[in-house]
Design a protein around this motif. Structure first.
Motif, PDB file in Angstrom:
ATOM      1  N   VAL A 296     -70.670 -39.959 -85.640  1.00  5.33           N
ATOM      2  CA  VAL A 296     -70.569 -38.662 -84.437  1.00  5.33           C
ATOM      3  C   VAL A 296     -69.487 -37.826 -84.794  1.00  5.33           C
ATOM      4  O   VAL A 296     -69.795 -36.663 -84.383  1.00  5.33           O
ATOM      5  CB  VAL A 296     -70.147 -39.834 -83.060  1.00  5.33           C
TER       6      VAL A 296
ATOM      7  N   LEU B 137     -79.051 -38.219 -84.845  1.00  2.81           N
ATOM      8  CA  LEU B 137     -78.251 -37.730 -83.868  1.00  2.81           C
ATOM      9  C   LEU B 137     -78.542 -36.213 -83.657  1.00  2.81           C
ATOM     10  O   LEU B 137     -79.285 -35.589 -84.482  1.00  2.81           O
ATOM     11  CB  LEU B 137     -76.678 -37.585 -84.272  1.00  2.81           C
TER      12      LEU B 137
ATOM     13  N   LEU C 103     -72.672 -38.374 -76.301  1.00  2.00           N
ATOM     14  CA  LEU C 103     -71.644 -38.902 -76.926  1.00  2.00           C
ATOM     15  C   LEU C 103     -70.303 -38.188 -76.980  1.00  2.00           C
ATOM     16  O   LEU C 103     -69.167 -38.534 -77.256  1.00  2.00           O
ATOM     17  CB  LEU C 103     -72.210 -39.282 -78.365  1.00  2.00           C
ATOM     18  N   ARG C 104     -70.599 -36.774 -77.217  1.00  3.12           N
ATOM     19  CA  ARG C 104     -69.313 -35.743 -77.222  1.00  3.12           C
ATOM     20  C   ARG C 104     -69.818 -34.474 -76.584  1.00  3.12           C
ATOM     21  O   ARG C 104     -71.006 -34.025 -76.489  1.00  3.12           O
ATOM     22  CB  ARG C 104     -68.992 -35.403 -78.956  1.00  3.12           C
TER      23      ARG C 104
END
Length: 291
Positions: free
Chosen positions: A7, A152, A186-187
């Protein structure tokens, strides 16, 4: 490439994609040089840990291709730009994909990142200097694939600053890192692409990138960063090894850098006329340029 967190790697690659627009404000007032067909540029910087090569591979449509390598990574792109003229402004719409490969675990694992470029619009086209400004808008999608499967995804939305139906700040960008299909964020990413990019939630977000300070009087030097200013210099140690097609041998570009504006324009017109004559000669003989 040295990060062990996938990530975090995606976050840093997204910051790299945003960094391409870090100096757009400083450069909006300057008309760029058009590369000639077959023109090349080579940059080997052992002090910065990378090698870069580019070539103008097509004249109509104009297409530039480039490739760079460093420790545990390789980056490349071929880029074509479509333009739209709107009277007092002009849109530049890049076509093509940017590629980056990270070689992890001693080269046993490869992560392949791809992303698109967004639209740039130059406003007040017929004004001079600081009256011109650049608007950036559109969605940049950064995808990470491992063994052909997308692992991702990062979506970066560049907010349009002009127009009746927009409320974004100039050069504002917001985004998020997610897993495909799951939608779990996730971010969070946000910032101003000409100032800084942050990760997390305000006010505790951390800054992951900001452009370097521009040199004094940068407006006199095309809005170039310290690094960009170095690119037209020819070191005597490398002169014998550069091909004749290298950008740094262009007499018009050299004259412009030395402040000889009218001489640069004259030389530029001669080079472009010679290019048209070469193209006509090749078409007459049934030949095609080989990159």
């Amino acid at each position: 490439a040295s990060s062990r967190d996938p990530v975090e790697r995606m976050t840093l690659v997204a910051a790299f994609a945003v960094s391409a627009y870090g100096y757009c404000t400083a450069r909006a007032g300057h008309k760029p040089f058009n590369p000639l067909l077959g023109e090349t540029f080579e940059c080997i910087r052992e002090d910065k840990g990378f090698k870069y090569m580019s070539e103008q591979v097509s004249h109509h449509p104009p297409v530039s291709a480039c490739h760079a390598t460093g420790q545990n990574w390789a980056w490349w792109q071929d880029l074509r730009v479509k333009t739209k003229f709107w009277g007092k402004s002009m849109e530049f719409q890049p076509e093509g994909v940017v590629n980056l490969k990270l070689f992890l675990d001693g080269g046993n694992v490869e992560e392949h990142y791809t992303w698109n470029k967004i639209t740039t619009c130059i406003h007040n086209l017929f004004s001079s200097g600081t009256d011109r400004w650049a608007d950036l808008y559109g969605e940049c999608q950064v995808k990470c694939k491992v063994n052909g499967e997308t692992s991702l995804l990062c979506k970066l939305e560049f907010m349009k600053a002009s127009g009746y139906w927009t409320s974004g700040k100039r050069h504002e960008v917001v985004g998020s890192v997610t897993k495909p299909g799951k939608g779990q964020v996730l971010r969070h990413l946000f910032g101003i692409c000409t100032e800084a990019l942050y990760c997390g939630q305000a006010p505790s977000a951390r800054c992951i990138w900001r452009p370097g300070a521009l040199p004094n009087d940068c407006e006199l030097f095309y809005g170039f960063s310290r690094f960009a200013i170095e690119l037209n210099e020819i070191l005597e140690s490398e002169r014998p090894f550069l091909p004749k097609t290298d950008t740094r041998f262009r007499p018009d570009q050299r004259a412009l850098e030395e402040g000889q504006i009218s001489e640069a324009e004259t030389l530029k017109l001669k080079l472009e006329q010679a290019q048209r004559e070469r193209r006509l000669s090749m078409e007459t003989n049934g030949q095609a340029h080989q990159p």
